[in-house]
Design a protein around this motif. Structure first.
Motif, PDB file in Angstrom:
ATOM      1  N   THR A  77       0.864  -1.184   0.000  1.00 21.87           N
ATOM      2  CA  THR A  77       0.000   0.000   0.000  1.00 21.87           C
ATOM      3  C   THR A  77       0.896   1.227   0.000  1.00 21.87           C
ATOM      4  O   THR A  77       1.811   1.346   0.805  1.00 21.87           O
ATOM      5  N   SER A  78       0.610   2.137  -0.887  1.00 19.43           N
ATOM      6  CA  SER A  78       1.440   3.324  -1.071  1.00 19.43           C
ATOM      7  C   SER A  78       1.474   4.196   0.174  1.00 19.43           C
ATOM      8  O   SER A  78       0.517   4.285   0.929  1.00 19.43           O
ATOM      9  N   ASN A  79       2.612   4.848   0.357  1.00 18.44           N
ATOM     10  CA  ASN A  79       2.769   5.827   1.424  1.00 18.44           C
ATOM     11  C   ASN A  79       2.129   7.158   1.031  1.00 18.44           C
ATOM     12  O   ASN A  79       2.009   8.053   1.846  1.00 18.44           O
ATOM     13  N   GLU A  80       1.746   7.304  -0.217  1.00 18.04           N
ATOM     14  CA  GLU A  80       1.115   8.527  -0.716  1.00 18.04           C
ATOM     15  C   GLU A  80      -0.394   8.345  -0.665  1.00 18.04           C
ATOM     16  O   GLU A  80      -0.956   7.557  -1.400  1.00 18.04           O
ATOM     17  N   GLY A  81      -1.058   9.083   0.194  1.00 11.60           N
ATOM     18  CA  GLY A  81      -2.504   9.006   0.292  1.00 11.60           C
ATOM     19  C   GLY A  81      -3.108  10.391   0.214  1.00 11.60           C
ATOM     20  O   GLY A  81      -2.436  11.384   0.480  1.00 11.60           O
ATOM     21  N   THR A  87      -5.786   6.070 -10.067  1.00 10.85           N
ATOM     22  CA  THR A  87      -6.333   5.361 -11.222  1.00 10.85           C
ATOM     23  C   THR A  87      -5.753   3.953 -11.278  1.00 10.85           C
ATOM     24  O   THR A  87      -4.531   3.778 -11.349  1.00 10.85           O
ATOM     25  N   ILE A  88      -6.635   2.957 -11.243  1.00 17.04           N
ATOM     26  CA  ILE A  88      -6.188   1.565 -11.355  1.00 17.04           C
ATOM     27  C   ILE A  88      -5.579   1.359 -12.745  1.00 17.04           C
ATOM     28  O   ILE A  88      -6.126   1.805 -13.742  1.00 17.04           O
ATOM     29  N   GLY A  89      -4.421   0.699 -12.774  1.00 14.70           N
ATOM     30  CA  GLY A  89      -3.713   0.453 -14.026  1.00 14.70           C
ATOM     31  C   GLY A  89      -2.625   1.476 -14.311  1.00 14.70           C
ATOM     32  O   GLY A  89      -1.798   1.268 -15.199  1.00 14.70           O
ATOM     33  N   GLU A  90      -2.620   2.570 -13.560  1.00 16.71           N
ATOM     34  CA  GLU A  90      -1.601   3.610 -13.762  1.00 16.71           C
ATOM     35  C   GLU A  90      -0.226   3.088 -13.348  1.00 16.71           C
ATOM     36  O   GLU A  90      -0.082   2.355 -12.375  1.00 16.71           O
ATOM     37  N   THR A  91       0.792   3.471 -14.096  1.00 15.23           N
ATOM     38  CA  THR A  91       2.163   3.086 -13.795  1.00 15.23           C
ATOM     39  C   THR A  91       2.789   4.134 -12.886  1.00 15.23           C
ATOM     40  O   THR A  91       2.653   5.331 -13.121  1.00 15.23           O
ATOM     41  N   VAL A  92       3.460   3.670 -11.815  1.00 17.29           N
ATOM     42  CA  VAL A  92       4.121   4.568 -10.859  1.00 17.29           C
ATOM     43  C   VAL A  92       5.539   4.064 -10.612  1.00 17.29           C
ATOM     44  O   VAL A  92       5.850   2.903 -10.859  1.00 17.29           O
ATOM     45  N   GLU A  93       6.390   4.956 -10.111  1.00 14.64           N
ATOM     46  CA  GLU A  93       7.748   4.568  -9.769  1.00 14.64           C
ATOM     47  C   GLU A  93       7.786   4.055  -8.336  1.00 14.64           C
ATOM     48  O   GLU A  93       7.126   4.605  -7.452  1.00 14.64           O
ATOM     49  N   VAL A  94       8.572   3.011  -8.122  1.00  9.50           N
ATOM     50  CA  VAL A  94       8.674   2.360  -6.822  1.00  9.50           C
ATOM     51  C   VAL A  94      10.147   2.269  -6.435  1.00  9.50           C
ATOM     52  O   VAL A  94      10.986   1.901  -7.252  1.00  9.50           O
ATOM     53  N   GLU A 106       6.300   4.236  -2.759  1.00 14.55           N
ATOM     54  CA  GLU A 106       6.048   4.888  -4.039  1.00 14.55           C
ATOM     55  C   GLU A 106       6.986   6.083  -4.124  1.00 14.55           C
ATOM     56  O   GLU A 106       7.029   6.917  -3.227  1.00 14.55           O
ATOM     57  N   PHE A 107       7.759   6.141  -5.209  1.00 12.69           N
ATOM     58  CA  PHE A 107       8.714   7.240  -5.360  1.00 12.69           C
ATOM     59  C   PHE A 107       7.997   8.456  -5.922  1.00 12.69           C
ATOM     60  O   PHE A 107       7.332   8.386  -6.944  1.00 12.69           O
ATOM     61  N   ASN A 108       8.162   9.548  -5.196  1.00 12.55           N
ATOM     62  CA  ASN A 108       7.568  10.800  -5.615  1.00 12.55           C
ATOM     63  C   ASN A 108       8.459  11.883  -5.036  1.00 12.55           C
ATOM     64  O   ASN A 108       8.734  11.873  -3.841  1.00 12.55           O
ATOM     65  N   ALA A 109       8.930  12.794  -5.858  1.00 12.69           N
ATOM     66  CA  ALA A 109       9.853  13.838  -5.382  1.00 12.69           C
ATOM     67  C   ALA A 109       9.240  14.644  -4.240  1.00 12.69           C
ATOM     68  O   ALA A 109       9.940  15.093  -3.339  1.00 12.69           O
ATOM     69  N   SER A 110       7.934  14.798  -4.232  1.00 10.41           N
ATOM     70  CA  SER A 110       7.299  15.593  -3.173  1.00 10.41           C
ATOM     71  C   SER A 110       7.322  14.862  -1.831  1.00 10.41           C
ATOM     72  O   SER A 110       7.200  15.493  -0.785  1.00 10.41           O
ATOM     73  N   SER A 111       7.496  13.534  -1.828  1.00 19.41           N
ATOM     74  CA  SER A 111       7.552  12.786  -0.562  1.00 19.41           C
ATOM     75  C   SER A 111       8.718  13.253   0.294  1.00 19.41           C
ATOM     76  O   SER A 111       8.575  13.500   1.484  1.00 19.41           O
ATOM     77  N   GLU A 112       9.892  13.362  -0.335  1.00 19.46           N
ATOM     78  CA  GLU A 112      11.072  13.803   0.399  1.00 19.46           C
ATOM     79  C   GLU A 112      10.899  15.243   0.859  1.00 19.46           C
ATOM     80  O   GLU A 112      11.249  15.588   1.982  1.00 19.46           O
ATOM     81  N   ASN A 113      10.337  16.072   0.012  1.00 17.89           N
ATOM     82  CA  ASN A 113      10.138  17.474   0.374  1.00 17.89           C
ATOM     83  C   ASN A 113       9.201  17.619   1.567  1.00 17.89           C
ATOM     84  O   ASN A 113       9.454  18.418   2.464  1.00 17.89           O
TER      85      ASN A 113
END
Length: 144
Positions: A77-81, A87-94, A106-113
């Motif tokens: 389960t993603s840390n981004e909520g 969207t189901i089927g969407e590709t994300v970076e991990v 889930e890799f997202n530049a805003s997570s670190e920020n």
């Protein structure tokens, strides 16, 4: 009993609560930076959605499936909520650590920020509370 006697336990509890959040934010930031430095970046796919209902509306988190470089499949389960439904089927970076791929994020530049901002804000608040309490302690010491 005057008001200042009630204030001390409440202030102590607030500082403890902020301290716990501060330490948790440091932990998240440290984990994110460790994964970013020595982890592996792969693509995953959103396979389902986790929904948590709150009084002001639902919050959604993506359930992501990814395949490690070694060929193993993991789901987390993603840390981004948030209030926006993924969207189901969407590709994300991990990002994952090969020693603990089940702890992927889930890799997202805003997570670190966000983690950095939380650490800086909470650290500043705790620092100023410390300064204020030290100043009032020194003032009371000279007063009596």
């Amino acid at each position: 009993m005057d008001a200042s006697e009630n204030f001390v336990p409440i202030a102590f509890l607030i500082v403890c609560f902020l301290g716990i959040i501060f330490l948790y934010s440091l932990h998240v930031l440290q984990k994110f930076r460790r994964l970013k430095k020595s982890g592996h970046l792969v693509y995953g796919k959103i396979v389902d959605i986790s929904e948590i209902g709150y009084s002001d509306g639902p919050m959604y988190s993506a359930i992501i499936e990814f395949i490690t470089l070694e060929g193993q499949t993991f789901i987390f389960t993603s840390n981004e909520g948030g209030p926006k439904k993924p969207t189901i089927g969407e590709t994300v970076e991990v990002l994952y650590d090969e020693r603990k791929p089940d702890e992927a994020i889930e890799f997202n530049a805003s997570s670190e920020n966000r983690a950095e901002v939380a650490v800086y804000i909470l650290g500043s608040i705790l620092f100023f509370i410390f300064i204020i309490t030290e100043a009032s302690w020194v003032t009371m010491r000279f007063y009596y």
